[in-house]
Design an enzyme around this catalytic site. Structure first.
Site, PDB file in Angstrom:
ATOM      1  N   SER A  79      -9.464 -16.146 -19.996  1.00  0.00           N
ATOM      2  CA  SER A  79      -9.545 -16.786 -21.306  1.00  0.00           C
ATOM      3  C   SER A  79      -8.234 -17.503 -21.592  1.00  0.00           C
ATOM      4  O   SER A  79      -7.294 -17.456 -20.791  1.00  0.00           O
ATOM      5  CB  SER A  79      -9.817 -15.754 -22.395  1.00  0.00           C
ATOM      6  OG  SER A  79      -8.635 -15.004 -22.631  1.00  0.00           O
ATOM      7  N   LYS A  80      -8.183 -18.129 -22.745  1.00  0.00           N
ATOM      8  CA  LYS A  80      -6.997 -18.897 -23.144  1.00  0.00           C
ATOM      9  C   LYS A  80      -5.706 -18.095 -23.018  1.00  0.00           C
ATOM     10  O   LYS A  80      -4.649 -18.635 -22.757  1.00  0.00           O
ATOM     11  CB  LYS A  80      -7.154 -19.365 -24.597  1.00  0.00           C
ATOM     12  CG  LYS A  80      -8.051 -20.569 -24.743  1.00  0.00           C
ATOM     13  CD  LYS A  80      -7.313 -21.728 -25.432  1.00  0.00           C
ATOM     14  CE  LYS A  80      -8.080 -23.021 -25.291  1.00  0.00           C
ATOM     15  NZ  LYS A  80      -9.314 -23.013 -26.091  1.00  0.00           N
ATOM     16  N   ARG A  81      -5.810 -16.798 -23.239  1.00  0.00           N
ATOM     17  CA  ARG A  81      -4.623 -15.948 -23.150  1.00  0.00           C
ATOM     18  C   ARG A  81      -3.934 -16.062 -21.789  1.00  0.00           C
ATOM     19  O   ARG A  81      -2.749 -15.803 -21.656  1.00  0.00           O
ATOM     20  CB  ARG A  81      -4.997 -14.473 -23.342  1.00  0.00           C
ATOM     21  CG  ARG A  81      -5.254 -14.046 -24.750  1.00  0.00           C
ATOM     22  CD  ARG A  81      -5.552 -12.550 -24.787  1.00  0.00           C
ATOM     23  NE  ARG A  81      -6.731 -12.216 -23.987  1.00  0.00           N
ATOM     24  CZ  ARG A  81      -6.697 -11.457 -22.903  1.00  0.00           C
ATOM     25  NH1 ARG A  81      -5.570 -10.963 -22.471  1.00  0.00           N
ATOM     26  NH2 ARG A  81      -7.801 -11.199 -22.233  1.00  0.00           N
TER      27      ARG A  81
END
Ligand code: GLU
Length: 464
Positions: free
Chosen positions: A238-240
Site C-alpha cells: 500500500s501507499k505506506r
C-alpha cells in the site's frame, strides 16, 4: 503458437503487482515468439474511467511493454457476450433464475442456521414452474454437479476443486449485462489465449472459468497464477510502502528499464543474476522460475538497481530526464555548464533522476551553505587563504589541472593538508559539503561564476 494477454481493469492506476503480471505475460510471449494481447476489462462501469485506462496505456508505453494486439475493450464486445449467453441458454447449459433477493436472503439464512455453507441451491436449474410475472431473471451457468476441476497450474502446481464446491454462477445480470467471469471466458476463447498468466487473487475464478470454457467446447488455456507482492513488512502493498502506482516511479525519477529489471527479479530468479537487459530476460524467462510464495517489495534494492542503470545511462538521455526536475527547482540548465557534462560528473553517485537533479542545482545557481557547515569548514583563519586562492584563480586559464595546481601550491605554501583548502572552497562555491572532485566541479561552473560566488561569500564572512 503462444498467445498471452494482460487484462487490467481500469478501476485504478496500474500498480506494481499489475505491472509485474504484464511483464511476465509479455516476457512469456516474447520468449516463445508468440503474441501478447492487451485487453481492457472495463465492464465495471462505475469504477472504470477513461483516465485510468489512459494511465494504464501510458504505463505500458513508458515501460516498453509493447503489445501485438489490442487494446480490446470489453465494453465494445457486449453483443458478442450476449450471443454466447443465448447460445448457452439454447443448448440448455445455462438457465434463467427468477429468485428474488428476499428469497435468496432467506435461503442463505436457513443454510447458515443449519451450519451449511451458504450457496445458491439451484432451485431454478431444472424447474418446470411457471416463471413469476414482472421479474427480470438473471442467467446462471449450469455448473457440473459432480467430478472435479483439475488445474495443472504452471506456477502453483496441481490444484483440484470439486464441482460440488462450486455453485451455478450468474453469467448475466437481470438487466442482461454479462458478469466479469463470463466476459473473461469469452475473451480468452475468442482471443485464442494459450497461457493465462495472472495474479493469484484470481485463482478461485479459474475452476469456474474452466467449466464454462468446457461447456462452450473451447480449448483450455494453461494457467499460471503469480503470487502477490507484499510490502517489506509482509503486509499487503500500500501507499505506506512507497509509491504503488507505476507512473509515480517516473515522477520520482526511476528509469523504466530499472523498474522492469527490479520487477523481473521480484518473485522470479535465474541463479544470481541481478542486473540484466530485457533481451536477456525474455531469453531466460520461464514460469518454473517464479516463486510460489509472495515476494516482498524492497525499495532499497530498487534504488540500487536504478543506480546501476543510471551509471551506465547515456548522459544526453539523462539530461532530457533531469531538465524538468531542474526547472521545477527554479534552475535553468540552458544557462551555465552543458548539462550532459554535469551529469557525467554526478551520475555515479545518485539513486534517482530526482537526486541527480538535486545534485546538479549548484552548477546553475549558488546555494547557501547551512551555518553549521560554514562553521565546521570555514574558520576565520582560512579566510585570508581563500582570498589568495581567489586572486590566483583570476590569473589562470580555467582548466581542471590549473585549478588543481593552484590549490596544491597554496597548500604547500601554508603547510596545510589539501582538505583544509578544498573543503572551504567547496562549501563557499557550491553550498554543499559533498561534491565530486572540487577541481572538476569548479572547472564546469566556470571562472567568472566561481569568482563571483567566492568573493561574495568572502566579503560577507569578513564583514560578519
Ligand atoms: N481484470 C482482472 C484484474 O485486473 C484480471 C483478470 C485476468 O487476468 O483474468 O485483476
Amino acid at each position: 503458437m503462444v498467445r498471452t494477454r494482460f487484462a487490467p481493469s481500469p478501476t485504478g492506476y496500474l500498480h506494481l503487482g499489475g505491472a509485474r503480471t504484464a511483464l511476465f505475460s509479455w516476457a512469456f510471449a516474447r520468449r516463445h515468439k508468440g503474441t501478447f494481447v492487451l485487453r481492457i476489462e472495463d465492464t465495471d462501469l462505475e469504477r472504470s474511467t477513461p483516465e485510468n485506462t489512459q494511465v494504464i496505456l501510458d504505463a505500458m508505453k513508458w515501460l516498453g511493454l509493447d503489445y501485438d494486439e489490442g487494446p480490446f475493450y470489453q465494453t465494445k464486445r457486449m453483443d458478442r457476450y450476449k450471443e454466447v449467453i443465448d447460445q448457452l441458454l439454447a443448448e440448455g447449459k445455462a438457465y434463467y433464475c427468477y429468485a428474488s433477493k428476499e428469497e435468496l436472503d432467506a435461503m442463505r439464512e436457513e443454510q447458515m442456521a443449519k451450519g451449511e455453507k451458504p450457496r445458491y441451491d439451484r432451485r431454478w436449474r431444472d424447474s418446470t414452474a411457471t416463471p413469476p410475472t414482472g421479474v427480470s431473471p438473471v442467467v446462471r451457468f449450469k455448473n457440473p454437479l459432480d467430478g472435479a476441476v483439475v488445474i495443472d497450474d504452471l506456477v502453483k502446481g496441481q490444484i483440484i476443486v470439486q464441482n460440488s464446491e462450486l455453485d451455478d454462477l450468474i453469467i448475466a445480470r437481470s438487466d442482461g449485462s454479462p458478469t466479469y467471469n463470463f466476459c473473461v471466458v469469452v475473451d480468452d476463447w475468442d482471443m485464442q489465449i494459450t497461457h493465462v498468466i495472472r495474479g493469484d487473487d484470481h485463482v478461485n475464478n479459474t475452476p469456474r472459468q474452466i467449466n464454462i470454457l468446457k461447456a462452450l467446447g473451447a480449448p483450455l488455456p494453461k494457467y499460471g497464477h503469480v503470487p502477490m507482492i507484499l510490502g517489506h513488512d509482509g503486509e499487503k502493498l500500500s501507499k505506506r510502502h512507497g509509491a504503488v502506482s507505476v507512473m509515480q516511479y517516473e515522477e520520482d525519477g526511476y528509469l523504466p528499464e530499472a523498474l522492469l529489471n527490479y520487477l523481473a527479479r521480484l518473485g522470479w530468479a535465474k541463479g544470481d543474476e541481478e542486473v540484466f537487459t530485457m533481451d536477456q530476460f525474455t531469453e531466460w524467462f520461464n514460469l518454473e522460475g517464479i516463486s510460489r510464495s509472495p515476494s516482498r517489495f524492497n525499495p532499497e534494492k530498487l534504488n540500487w538497481i536504478n543506480q546501476q542503470y543510471l551509471k551506465q545511462a547515456d548522459s544526453n538521455r539523462l539530461s532530457e530526464l533531469v531538465r524538468p526536475f531542474l526547472l521545477r527547482d527554479e534552475c535553468d540548465p540552458s544557462h551555465g555548464p552543458a548539462l550532459p557534462l554535469v551529469i557525467d560528473l554526478l551520475k555515479e553517485r545518485v539513486n534517482t533522476i530526482e537526486e541527480l537533479a538535486d545534485a546538479a542545482v549548484y552548477f546553475y545557481r549558488p546555494l547557501d551553505a547551512e551555518p553549521a557547515v560554514i562553521e565546521q569548514h570555514v574558520g576565520a583563519d582560512i579566510l585570508p587563504v581563500m582570498q589568495q586562492v581567489a586572486d590566483r584563480f583570476e590569473a589562470i586559464d580555467w582548466t581542471r589541472e590549473a585549478i588543481h595546481d593552484v590549490m596544491k601550491a597554496i597548500v604547500a605554501e601554508h603547510g596545510l593538508k589539501l582538505p583544509k583548502v578544498a573543503m572551504p572552497l567547496r562549501v563557499l562555491v557550491t553550498g554543499e559539503p559533498q561534491t565530486p572532485s572540487i577541481d572538476a566541479v569548479l572547472a564546469l561552473i566556470g571562472k567568472d561564476e566561481v569568482l563571483t560566488r567566492l568573493r561574495r561569500q568572502l566579503n560577507a564572512l569578513s564583514a560578519s
